[in-house]
Design a protein around this motif. Structure first.
Motif, PDB file in Angstrom:
ATOM      1  N   ASP A 175       0.799  -1.219   0.000  1.00  0.00           N
ATOM      2  CA  ASP A 175       0.000   0.000   0.000  1.00  0.00           C
ATOM      3  C   ASP A 175       0.835   1.273   0.000  1.00  0.00           C
ATOM      4  O   ASP A 175       0.509   2.247  -0.651  1.00  0.00           O
ATOM      5  CB  ASP A 175      -0.844   0.041   1.281  1.00  0.00           C
ATOM      6  CG  ASP A 175      -2.260  -0.396   1.014  1.00  0.00           C
ATOM      7  OD1 ASP A 175      -2.557  -0.701  -0.148  1.00  0.00           O
ATOM      8  OD2 ASP A 175      -3.045  -0.429   1.969  1.00  0.00           O
ATOM      9  N   SER A 177      -4.475  -2.159  -4.293  1.00  0.00           N
ATOM     10  CA  SER A 177      -3.443  -1.269  -4.850  1.00  0.00           C
ATOM     11  C   SER A 177      -2.601  -1.934  -5.933  1.00  0.00           C
ATOM     12  O   SER A 177      -1.463  -1.545  -6.154  1.00  0.00           O
ATOM     13  CB  SER A 177      -2.488  -0.737  -3.771  1.00  0.00           C
ATOM     14  OG  SER A 177      -3.188  -0.299  -2.662  1.00  0.00           O
ATOM     15  N   ARG A 183     -13.576  -7.742  -3.924  1.00  0.00           N
ATOM     16  CA  ARG A 183     -12.986  -7.634  -2.584  1.00  0.00           C
ATOM     17  C   ARG A 183     -11.471  -7.452  -2.670  1.00  0.00           C
ATOM     18  O   ARG A 183     -10.799  -8.144  -3.422  1.00  0.00           O
ATOM     19  CB  ARG A 183     -13.303  -8.885  -1.766  1.00  0.00           C
ATOM     20  CG  ARG A 183     -14.801  -9.016  -1.553  1.00  0.00           C
ATOM     21  CD  ARG A 183     -15.133  -9.939  -0.438  1.00  0.00           C
ATOM     22  NE  ARG A 183     -16.578 -10.153  -0.411  1.00  0.00           N
ATOM     23  CZ  ARG A 183     -17.164 -11.167   0.189  1.00  0.00           C
ATOM     24  NH1 ARG A 183     -16.432 -12.054   0.834  1.00  0.00           N
ATOM     25  NH2 ARG A 183     -18.474 -11.286   0.169  1.00  0.00           N
ATOM     26  N   MET A 184     -10.967  -6.516  -1.865  1.00  0.00           N
ATOM     27  CA  MET A 184      -9.537  -6.202  -1.880  1.00  0.00           C
ATOM     28  C   MET A 184      -8.880  -6.664  -0.589  1.00  0.00           C
ATOM     29  O   MET A 184      -9.421  -6.427   0.489  1.00  0.00           O
ATOM     30  CB  MET A 184      -9.334  -4.688  -1.974  1.00  0.00           C
ATOM     31  CG  MET A 184     -10.012  -4.068  -3.143  1.00  0.00           C
ATOM     32  SD  MET A 184      -9.209  -4.551  -4.649  1.00  0.00           S
ATOM     33  CE  MET A 184     -10.341  -3.840  -5.815  1.00  0.00           C
ATOM     34  N   TYR A 185      -7.724  -7.248  -0.720  1.00  0.00           N
ATOM     35  CA  TYR A 185      -7.017  -7.783   0.443  1.00  0.00           C
ATOM     36  C   TYR A 185      -5.680  -7.079   0.623  1.00  0.00           C
ATOM     37  O   TYR A 185      -5.093  -6.596  -0.342  1.00  0.00           O
ATOM     38  CB  TYR A 185      -6.788  -9.281   0.243  1.00  0.00           C
ATOM     39  CG  TYR A 185      -8.070 -10.084   0.223  1.00  0.00           C
ATOM     40  CD1 TYR A 185      -8.509 -10.746   1.358  1.00  0.00           C
ATOM     41  CD2 TYR A 185      -8.851 -10.147  -0.916  1.00  0.00           C
ATOM     42  CE1 TYR A 185      -9.684 -11.459   1.351  1.00  0.00           C
ATOM     43  CE2 TYR A 185     -10.039 -10.862  -0.941  1.00  0.00           C
ATOM     44  CZ  TYR A 185     -10.448 -11.521   0.201  1.00  0.00           C
ATOM     45  OH  TYR A 185     -11.625 -12.229   0.198  1.00  0.00           O
ATOM     46  N   PRO A 186      -5.184  -7.059   1.863  1.00  0.00           N
ATOM     47  CA  PRO A 186      -3.894  -6.385   2.086  1.00  0.00           C
ATOM     48  C   PRO A 186      -2.707  -7.125   1.476  1.00  0.00           C
ATOM     49  O   PRO A 186      -1.741  -6.495   1.082  1.00  0.00           O
ATOM     50  CB  PRO A 186      -3.777  -6.316   3.611  1.00  0.00           C
ATOM     51  CG  PRO A 186      -4.757  -7.298   4.152  1.00  0.00           C
ATOM     52  CD  PRO A 186      -5.827  -7.440   3.129  1.00  0.00           C
ATOM     53  N   ARG A 215     -14.618 -18.363   0.105  1.00  0.00           N
ATOM     54  CA  ARG A 215     -15.330 -17.095   0.199  1.00  0.00           C
ATOM     55  C   ARG A 215     -15.340 -16.380  -1.154  1.00  0.00           C
ATOM     56  O   ARG A 215     -16.162 -15.507  -1.382  1.00  0.00           O
ATOM     57  CB  ARG A 215     -14.666 -16.185   1.238  1.00  0.00           C
ATOM     58  CG  ARG A 215     -14.941 -16.605   2.665  1.00  0.00           C
ATOM     59  CD  ARG A 215     -14.523 -15.521   3.635  1.00  0.00           C
ATOM     60  NE  ARG A 215     -14.779 -15.908   5.002  1.00  0.00           N
ATOM     61  CZ  ARG A 215     -13.823 -16.229   5.883  1.00  0.00           C
ATOM     62  NH1 ARG A 215     -12.567 -16.199   5.529  1.00  0.00           N
ATOM     63  NH2 ARG A 215     -14.136 -16.578   7.113  1.00  0.00           N
ATOM     64  N   PRO A 267     -17.754 -11.449   5.485  1.00  0.00           N
ATOM     65  CA  PRO A 267     -16.826 -10.646   6.300  1.00  0.00           C
ATOM     66  C   PRO A 267     -17.543  -9.697   7.272  1.00  0.00           C
ATOM     67  O   PRO A 267     -17.043  -9.431   8.358  1.00  0.00           O
ATOM     68  CB  PRO A 267     -16.013  -9.860   5.267  1.00  0.00           C
ATOM     69  CG  PRO A 267     -16.735  -9.997   3.984  1.00  0.00           C
ATOM     70  CD  PRO A 267     -17.543 -11.246   4.055  1.00  0.00           C
ATOM     71  N   SER A 302     -11.112  -3.093   7.227  1.00  0.00           N
ATOM     72  CA  SER A 302     -10.719  -3.146   5.816  1.00  0.00           C
ATOM     73  C   SER A 302      -9.733  -4.285   5.538  1.00  0.00           C
ATOM     74  O   SER A 302      -9.601  -4.685   4.391  1.00  0.00           O
ATOM     75  CB  SER A 302     -10.128  -1.805   5.381  1.00  0.00           C
ATOM     76  OG  SER A 302      -9.023  -1.471   6.167  1.00  0.00           O
ATOM     77  N   VAL A 303      -9.072  -4.817   6.566  1.00  0.00           N
ATOM     78  CA  VAL A 303      -8.149  -5.927   6.290  1.00  0.00           C
ATOM     79  C   VAL A 303      -8.909  -7.200   5.957  1.00  0.00           C
ATOM     80  O   VAL A 303      -8.346  -8.141   5.426  1.00  0.00           O
ATOM     81  CB  VAL A 303      -7.138  -6.219   7.432  1.00  0.00           C
ATOM     82  CG1 VAL A 303      -6.338  -4.996   7.774  1.00  0.00           C
ATOM     83  CG2 VAL A 303      -7.801  -6.816   8.649  1.00  0.00           C
ATOM     84  N   THR A 362     -11.508  -7.063   3.952  1.00  0.00           N
ATOM     85  CA  THR A 362     -12.145  -6.634   2.698  1.00  0.00           C
ATOM     86  C   THR A 362     -13.391  -5.770   2.868  1.00  0.00           C
ATOM     87  O   THR A 362     -14.037  -5.440   1.881  1.00  0.00           O
ATOM     88  CB  THR A 362     -12.541  -7.821   1.758  1.00  0.00           C
ATOM     89  OG1 THR A 362     -13.685  -8.483   2.291  1.00  0.00           O
ATOM     90  CG2 THR A 362     -11.404  -8.790   1.618  1.00  0.00           C
ATOM     91  N   ARG A 368      -8.367   3.907   1.717  1.00  0.00           N
ATOM     92  CA  ARG A 368      -7.184   3.234   1.170  1.00  0.00           C
ATOM     93  C   ARG A 368      -7.338   2.969  -0.308  1.00  0.00           C
ATOM     94  O   ARG A 368      -6.388   3.073  -1.086  1.00  0.00           O
ATOM     95  CB  ARG A 368      -6.935   1.929   1.918  1.00  0.00           C
ATOM     96  CG  ARG A 368      -6.301   2.182   3.268  1.00  0.00           C
ATOM     97  CD  ARG A 368      -6.415   1.013   4.180  1.00  0.00           C
ATOM     98  NE  ARG A 368      -5.688  -0.138   3.698  1.00  0.00           N
ATOM     99  CZ  ARG A 368      -5.293  -1.119   4.507  1.00  0.00           C
ATOM    100  NH1 ARG A 368      -5.537  -1.073   5.782  1.00  0.00           N
ATOM    101  NH2 ARG A 368      -4.653  -2.142   4.007  1.00  0.00           N
ATOM    102  N   ARG A 369      -8.575   2.610  -0.721  1.00  0.00           N
ATOM    103  CA  ARG A 369      -8.798   2.349  -2.136  1.00  0.00           C
ATOM    104  C   ARG A 369      -8.625   3.617  -2.967  1.00  0.00           C
ATOM    105  O   ARG A 369      -7.998   3.610  -4.022  1.00  0.00           O
ATOM    106  CB  ARG A 369     -10.199   1.777  -2.339  1.00  0.00           C
ATOM    107  CG  ARG A 369     -10.168   0.479  -3.111  1.00  0.00           C
ATOM    108  CD  ARG A 369     -11.542   0.132  -3.568  1.00  0.00           C
ATOM    109  NE  ARG A 369     -11.866  -1.228  -3.130  1.00  0.00           N
ATOM    110  CZ  ARG A 369     -12.855  -1.931  -3.678  1.00  0.00           C
ATOM    111  NH1 ARG A 369     -13.613  -1.413  -4.606  1.00  0.00           N
ATOM    112  NH2 ARG A 369     -13.087  -3.151  -3.266  1.00  0.00           N
TER     113      ARG A 369
END
Lengths: 262, 245
Positions: free
Chosen positions: A77, A144, A161-164, A177, B94, B171-172, B174, B183-184
Motif C-alpha cells: 500500500d 493497490s 474484494r480487496m485484500y492487504p 469465500r 466478512p 478493511s483488512v 475486505t 485506502r482504495r
C-alpha cells in the motif's frame, strides 16, 4: 491554497522528508525497497531475511554497479509514497509499469514481463469471465495492484474484494469465500502448482494482457528527479542480461524465461 | 485537495455509513451481553466467574486485529466442519465476522466498566430499598441498575468511541468501511490528502457522538444539580444586584 492546507496537516511528516533524502545522497549505499510478501519474487525466509527473484536481481545489479545495497521491506500500500518520502531509492518489487504510476515515479526498462490471470477453485464451473457472466460473483485481488484496478474498472456488477496481501486472497479462495481471484501469472502458476493449499485451484480463462493495465511489463521505480540512477540501473540491467547473470537467476526460480515469457 | 473530496465524497460517505453500522450494531450487541456478564462478575458463583474472567482477559489482552484475523481467516480453515454445523453462511460473510469479533471484544470491556458501576452503587440506597420491602428484581430495576449505568456512562461513551476508531481495521478483511474506501481511493490517486479527509470525517462523527452522549449524561445527572428556587423572580434579583453595585 490546496498545498498549504495539506502541508499544514502534515507539517511534521513532511519536515522529515528532506532530511532523509539528504542522508541518502551522502551514503553510497543503494537502498532498495521491496514488499517481502510476494513469493517467489520477494518474500521473508523462515529466519526473517528477505529473499526471492527481485532480491537476487537487485544484488546482481548492485554488483554490476559496484555499490553497496541494503533492502527495506515495505507494505505494498505504501510502497510508492515511501519511495517519494526518501525511505529508499529504488523499488524492486515486481511492479507493473502503468500510466498511473508513471505520474508518481519513473520506471527503468522492464526487467520481467507478465500477464494477469483468473484463478478459480478446481470444482468451479466458471468458464466465462466476461463482466456480464461474472455479475454477482465474488472476485478478489490484492489491493493497490494492477489486478485490483482491472477488476474495479471492468467488473462493477461483481462483488469485488480487496485484500492487504496476496496470501490473504489465496486463503479466501481456498476457504471458498471467493468465486475467483485475479492475480499475476507467475505467482499464480507457482501457487497452484507448487504449494499444498494452492492445489485446490487452477488458472482459468484467457491470460489478461490488456495494455491499459499490464502496461509495458514490470520495472524498477525511482523518484522522478533521480534520472541518473535510472540510467545506471538500465545500463546494469542490460549488462546482467548480456553476461548471463539474469538467466542464471531466472532459471533458479522459473521454468520459463520471464523476460521474454518463452 | 477539494476537487478530490468532491469526486470521492460519495465513496467516503458510504464508507462512513459502513463504519457507523459496524460500530453501533457491535456496541449494541455488546451492551446486551455485558449486563448479564457484569452481574456474574459481581455476584455470580465461583464456577461461573472463572469462564467469564477467562473470556474478558482474552479479549482485553490480545489485539483486536489479531482477534479479527483469527475469526475471519481462522474460520476459513474449518470450512468443512462449519458447513456441517450449518454455520458457514455466517462465517463466509466478512461483515458478520467483523460484527462477531467487535461485539465480543466490546462486551469484554463493557462488562468490566459496568461491574465498576455496579460496585459503586451506594450501599445505603440499596439498604433503604430493602427496608421498604423491595423485591430483588424491583431493587435492581429501580435502584441498582439506574445508578450503575449512570456511574458507568462516561466510560461507556469512551468505549464506544474507541470501538468506532477500532473498526477501521475492518478493511483488512475486505470490508469497505471509511478506512477501506480511503485506502482504495489513495491507491487510485496517490493523493495523501484523502487521509486528511478521512480523519476529519472520523473527527466529525466522534464530535457529534460526544455531544449527544454529553446531553444524555446531563439529563441522567439532573438530580445532582440544585433546583432553582422559584421564590424570587430572576428579574428582580438582577435589578437588586445592579443597584448594589
Amino acid at each position: 491554497m490546496n498545498k498549504n492546507l495539506f502541508s499544514l496537516a502534515f507539517a511534521t511528516f513532511l519536515a522529515t522528508v528532506p532530511a532523509t533524502a539528504a542522508m541518502a545522497a551522502e551514503t553510497d549505499t543503494l537502498r532498495i525497497g521491496t514488499e517481502g510478501a510476494y513469493p517467489p519474487f520477494n518474500y521473508m525466509t523462515a529466519d526473517g531475511k528477505l529473499g526471492g527473484f527481485d532480491l537476487e536481481i537487485g544484488r546482481a545489479l548492485c554488483k554490476e554497479m559496484q555499490t553497496k545495497c541494503s533492502f527495506v521491506a515495505q507494505d505494498w500500500d505504501g510502497i510508492i509514497p515511501a519511495l517519494k518520502a526518501g525511505k529508499y531509492d529504488v523499488i524492486i518489487a515486481s511492479m507493473f509499469i502503468t500510466e498511473k504510476r508513471k505520474k508518481q515515479v519513473s520506471f527503468t526498462d522492464a526487467y520481467q514481463k507478465s500477464a494477469m490471470t483468473f484463478v478459480t477453485p478446481k470444482d468451479s464451473n466458471l468458464t466465462d469471465f466476461s463482466p456480464a457472466a461474472m455479475a454477482g460473483k465474488t472476485i478478489g485481488a490484492q489491493g493497490s495492484t494492477t489486478q485490483a484496478d482491472y477488476i474495479s474498472a471492468l467488473y462493477p456488477d461483481s462483488d469485488v474484494r480487496m485484500y492487504p496481501t496476496q496470501d490473504a486472497v489465496n486463503l479466501d479462495l481456498v476457504s471458498g469465500r471467493l468465486d475467483a481471484q485475479v492475480g499475476d501469472l507467475i505467482p499464480m502458476l507457482e501457487w497452484t502448482q507448487k504449494s499444498d493449499d494452492g492445489a485446490c485451484c487452477q488458472l482459468a480463462g484467457e491470460l489478461i494482457t490488456d495494455p491499459r493495465f499490464v502496461g509495458d511489463g514490470v520495472g524498477m521505480a525511482v523518484r522522478k528527479e533521480d534520472d541518473a540512477l535510472r540510467q545506471k540501473l538500465n545500463k546494469a540491467l542490460t549488462a546482467i542480461v548480456a553476461d548471463g547473470t539474469y538467466k542464471a537467476i531466472n532459471d533458479k526460480f522459473f521454468t520459463i524465461n520471464i523476460l521474454t515469457l518463452q | 485537495m477539494f476537487d478530490l473530496l468532491i469526486e470521492y465524497a460519495p465513496r467516503l460517505l458510504s464508507g462512513a455509513v459502513m463504519t457507523l453500522k459496524l460500530t453501533f450494531i457491535s456496541v449494541l450487541i455488546a451492551a446486551m451481553l455485558a449486563l448479564p456478564l457484569a452481574l456474574v462478575r459481581r455476584s455470580g458463583s465461583r464456577y461461573l466467574q472463572g469462564p467469564v474472567r477467562l473470556y474478558i482477559s482474552f479479549f482485553r489482552g490480545t489485539p483486536l486485529l489479531a482477534q479479527l484475523f483469527l475469526v475471519y481467516y481462522g474460520s476459513g480453515q474449518f470450512r468443512p466442519e462449519l458447513t456441517e454445523l450449518g454455520l458457514w453462511w455466517f462465517f463466509r460473510d466478512p461483515f458478520y465476522c467483523a460484527i462477531l469479533t467487535f461485539s465480543l471484544n466490546s462486551a469484554a470491556y463493557q462488562t468490566e466498566i459496568l461491574r465498576g458501576g455496579l460496585q459503586a452503587v451506594s450501599r445505603q440506597e440499596v439498604e433503604a430499598g430493602m427496608a421498604i420491602g423491595m423485591s430483588k428484581g424491583l431493587l435492581y430495576r429501580k435502584i441498582i441498575l439506574p445508578h450503575a449505568y449512570r456511574i458507568a456512562f462516561p466510560a461507556l461513551g469512551n468505549e464506544i468511541i474507541l470501538m468506532l476508531k477500532g473498526s477501521a481495521i475492518a478493511s483488512v478483511i475486505t470490508l469497505l468501511d471509511l478506512m477501506g474506501h480511503t485506502r482504495r481511493v489513495f491507491s487510485q490517486t496517490f493523493d495523501m490528502s484523502v487521509y486528511v479527509w478521512a480523519a476529519l470525517i472520523y473527527l466529525l462523527v466522534t464530535t457529534l457522538f460526544v455531544l449527544v452522549w454529553r446531553r444524555m449524561e446531563h439529563r441522567m445527572t439532573r438530580h445532582f444539580r440544585a433546583p432553582v428556587t422559584p421564590s424570587a423572580p430572576l428579574t428582580s434579583v438582577i435589578k437588586e444586584s445592579t443597584r448594589v453595585s
